[in-house]
Each structure stands twice: as C-alpha cells, then as structure tokens.
Design an enzyme around this catalytic site. Structure first.
Site, PDB file in Angstrom:
ATOM      1  N   ARG A  81      -8.199  -1.177  16.373  1.00  0.00           N
ATOM      2  CA  ARG A  81      -8.642  -0.890  14.953  1.00  0.00           C
ATOM      3  C   ARG A  81      -9.849  -2.019  14.401  1.00  0.00           C
ATOM      4  O   ARG A  81     -10.640  -2.211  15.269  1.00  0.00           O
ATOM      5  CB  ARG A  81      -7.329  -0.606  14.311  1.00  0.00           C
TER       6      ARG A  81
ATOM      7  N   LYS B 242       0.797  -1.345   0.126  1.00  0.00           N
ATOM      8  CA  LYS B 242      -0.124  -0.095   0.033  1.00  0.00           C
ATOM      9  C   LYS B 242       0.812   1.358   0.131  1.00  0.00           C
ATOM     10  O   LYS B 242       0.235   2.265  -0.499  1.00  0.00           O
ATOM     11  CB  LYS B 242      -0.918  -0.187   1.152  1.00  0.00           C
TER      12      LYS B 242
HETATM   13  C1  LIG Z   1      -0.363  -1.575   6.603  1.00  0.00           C
HETATM   14  C2  LIG Z   1      -0.843  -3.075   7.091  1.00  0.00           C
HETATM   15  C3  LIG Z   1       0.053  -4.165   7.223  1.00  0.00           C
HETATM   16  C4  LIG Z   1       1.671  -3.799   6.932  1.00  0.00           C
HETATM   17  O1  LIG Z   1       2.218  -2.901   7.930  1.00  0.00           O
HETATM   18  P1  LIG Z   1       3.507  -2.517   8.105  1.00  0.00           P
HETATM   19  O2  LIG Z   1       3.849  -2.052   9.317  1.00  0.00           O
HETATM   20  O3  LIG Z   1       4.052  -1.636   6.999  1.00  0.00           O
HETATM   21  O4  LIG Z   1       4.442  -4.008   7.802  1.00  0.00           O
HETATM   22  C5  LIG Z   1      -0.249  -5.105   7.555  1.00  0.00           C
HETATM   23  N1  LIG Z   1      -1.405  -5.510   7.817  1.00  0.00           N
HETATM   24  C6  LIG Z   1      -2.545  -4.825   7.727  1.00  0.00           C
HETATM   25  C7  LIG Z   1      -3.844  -5.206   8.188  1.00  0.00           C
HETATM   26  C8  LIG Z   1      -1.978  -3.271   7.563  1.00  0.00           C
HETATM   27  O5  LIG Z   1      -3.201  -2.503   7.242  1.00  0.00           O
END
Ligand SMILES: *Cc1c(COP(=O)(O)O)cnc(C)c1O
Length: 373
Positions: A131, A36
């Site tokens: 969350r 993302k």
């Molecule tokens: C953004 C996200 C991740 C990845 O997080 P990082 O800290 O960049 O590794 C993993 N799982 C979910 C649900 C996320 O929203």
C-alpha cells in the site's frame, strides 16, 4: 428510543485504551489512537485520552477538524498521505503528517512557510504489503531531499502492514524498519524521534516478547474500539469486545416461506445466497440496510440469523419466537460494519458512561441537512 443507533460505552473504550497503553509502555512503545472509524467523535477522543493515549491520528483531515472543533487540543497526525489540494489545512490543523511523496512534502513546506509554522513529517516505508510507502532503496535519497525543505521537520519513519495484502508484521520486516532508522541516523546525523511500526495487526508481534528494536510507536484503531486483533479477527485477551453495539428496530414480523417463488434472477445487489431451509420460517425485517452497515460484518444475538440485506432492509430469521414490530435487536459489529454505521447519517450515537458532555459535533440524523441537486 431512537433507532437505529450505535451504543458506545466510553468507559469500556477508555479501559481498552488504558490496557493497551500500559502493556505497550512496558516495551517503550507509545500509542497513537486512530480515530478514522469514529468519524472523529470528540467524545471517543476524550475517552481514549483519559486512557493514556498521547496522540490522535486520522486518515482524513475532515475528521481532525471535527475533533479540533469539538475542543480536542492533543497533538494530531494525518496518517494518510495528504492530498496536495489540502496541504494548507493539514499544516493548520495537525502537528504531523505521514508522507510518501516529495511533491506533497514540498507543498507542505510552502504552506508551512506561508503561515510561519513548522510541520512534522513521518516518512512511510514500503515493507511488502504494497500500500503506501517509499521503497527502502529510495529512502536515503528521500530523507536527503526532505532535510533541505524549510519549515519541515523530519520526525521519523513508519510502516503499515496487513492492510492491503495481509502481510504480517514480524521480526524480519520490523527488523528492517529498525535497521533503516539506524542507518538514516548514522548517515544524516539527525535523530528520528518516532519509529511507528504499524497498526493493530502489530500487537501480536509487539506483545509476544520479541525484540521490538527501534519501534517506539503503534497506531491503534480496531484493537481499541473493538478489542479485536485484525490479523486473525480474534478477541484480544483482557479487552472489551462489546464497547460499541448496534441496535435496530423491527418493522415487519411474519411467518413466510423460506423459498422465494416466481422466476428468480439477480436481486438488487447481485445474486442472493440460496435459502438454507425449507418450509416456513419466522422472518423479521429491521429498518437498517447496506447504506448503514455491512451486513457481512454484523454478529447477531443467539436465535437470530441474518438472511439478506438491501439498501434499507435487513431480513433476519428469528428462532427465538415472534419478534414484535417495534422491538429492538442488538448486534455486534466488525470493523467494516462499524465504519459504515459511524458514517451513516441515519444511525444515531448513544453515549454511555460519558464523564462530561463536550460540545457534540457528531452527526445525528436531525442535524444533517441534505442538499438536493
Ligand atoms: C487505519 C490505519 C491504522 C489503524 O489500523 P487499525 O487496524 O484499526 O489499528 C494505522 N495506520 C494507518 C496508516 C492506517 O491507515
């Protein structure tokens, strides 16, 4: 050269992915690379796949479509709960989505039936970060409902910590996730293929020698892209922290007083930080701003200090002599600055060490069309 730009070293990204994939494989944990922060760049997706990543994940279906259009055919997961308005796209472009709401899963089921597909589901469980996630006490009932839905296959459960409240993954919350996986299997008689423990913040726990229980997958973004541990914002030993750099161009360079004059109120973005110095300083302006980066998330090189940023101007103090107009300054970025730079149509992407040239669909300023209203 075109500026501002992100210089993205695909070999370093591949190396970071390979290193983490290898270390986690020793624990029986697979890696889903989270795309993302890259706007779904197929170049990066391909580098991480060469590094041994088995699945790609993104929070936005638009980024998944970008990767599909760019020729990436690996299994992909939507890691944010789908919008009901997008369920048809989700079923069409992904193998798997992460879910917390029965209403959404019912709609996914309808969309999957219409197109004669089977859509995989991972149920996210709330483990304290507040969350996304089904409350643990409601999980068994949710599973029971999901198992009744046609064209939906429950692939596993997952959790996400450290994103909203900074709750750290540890033996207690990860143990709870493993125990939930076991109890779902024993009460429902299904096998949960995936137990997805979390994001980059889980690495400390996963690599510490702790018992990782049923957790067999992590979703990693920041650690691969920046070589950084998001819990303490420290470099991860052995990884490149400079795979992605930001370069901006100087458009003004003058000796100016360090103190403003005139009656001061708020600046364009609230109260400015009070100047730390007196007397005159060598000041430079770079052609980049809050629209393109988070100024708090930039690490300048030695001899450069970031003073202030507005939408389109980044004001720095240079202590390495006169910085000529037209010259460039290179910064390292944190996750927040990277997110914004990657998504700004004004920041170009320069690929370094690209193996083959896939059809690029990542935006360059020239290819963006602005519609005025
Ligand atoms: C953004 C996200 C991740 C990845 O997080 P990082 O800290 O960049 O590794 C993993 N799982 C979910 C649900 C996320 O929203």
């Amino acid at each position: 050269m075109i500026a501002p730009r992100l210089e993205i070293d695909l070999e370093k990204l591949q190396f970071n992915a390979q290193n983490l994939v290898g270390r986690l494989a020793a624990k029986g944990i697979s890696v889903t690379a989270v795309m993302k922060a890259t706007l779904g760049a197929p170049e990066i997706a391909n580098a991480l796949l060469r590094g041994g990543v088995k699945m790609l994940g993104d929070a936005r279906i638009e980024n998944i479509s970008t990767m599909r259009r760019g020729g990436v055919s690996t299994p992909m997961a939507l890691i944010r709960s789908p919008m009901i308005s997008q369920v048809a796209r989700v079923v069409e472009s992904t193998e798997l989505s992460f879910n917390t709401e029965l209403d959404v899963i019912r709609r996914l089921s309808v969309a999957a039936q219409k197109t004669k597909r089977v859509h995989g589901i991972v149920l996210m469980v709330e483990l304290g970060d507040l969350r996304e996630g089904v409350m643990p006490k409601d999980l068994h009932e949710t599973v029971r409902q999901v198992l009744r839905l046609p064209n939906i296959e429950l692939k596993g459960i997952g959790a996400n910590l450290a994103c909203r409240s900074g709750v750290s993954p540890d033996a207690v919350n990860m143990g709870e996730l493993s125990a939930l996986a076991d109890s779902i299997e024993s009460t429902s008689g299904i096998i949960l293929e995936i137990v997805s423990g979390g994001n980059s913040a889980n690495l400390d726990w996963a690599l510490s020698g702790a018992d990782t229980g049923r957790v067999n997958n992590l979703r990693l973004g920041e650690s691969i892209l920046l070589g950084c541990d998001p819990l303490h914002r420290k470099p991860i030993a052995g990884l490149h922290t400079d795979a992605i750099k930001l370069v901006a161009e100087v458009i003004e360079s003058k000796v100016k007083p360090s103190q403003p004059w005139g009656i001061t109120a708020q600046n364009a973005f609230g109260a400015p930080a009070p100047p730390k110095t007196h007397g005159h300083i060598q000041q430079a302006i770079l052609a980049i701003g809050r629209q393109d980066i988070d100024p708090e998330g930039l690490a300048p090189p030695a001899g450069i200090e970031i003073l202030e940023a507005s939408s389109d101007h980044l004001v720095v103090r240079t202590q390495r002599g006169h910085q000529s107009v037209g010259s460039e300054i290179t910064f390292q970025l944190n996750y927040s600055a990277l997110l914004r730079a990657m998504t700004s149509p004004f920041v170009s992407k320069l690929w370094k060490n690209q193996r083959s040239i896939p059809r690029s669909v990542v935006a360059h300023p020239e290819t963006y069309r602005f519609v005025s209203c």
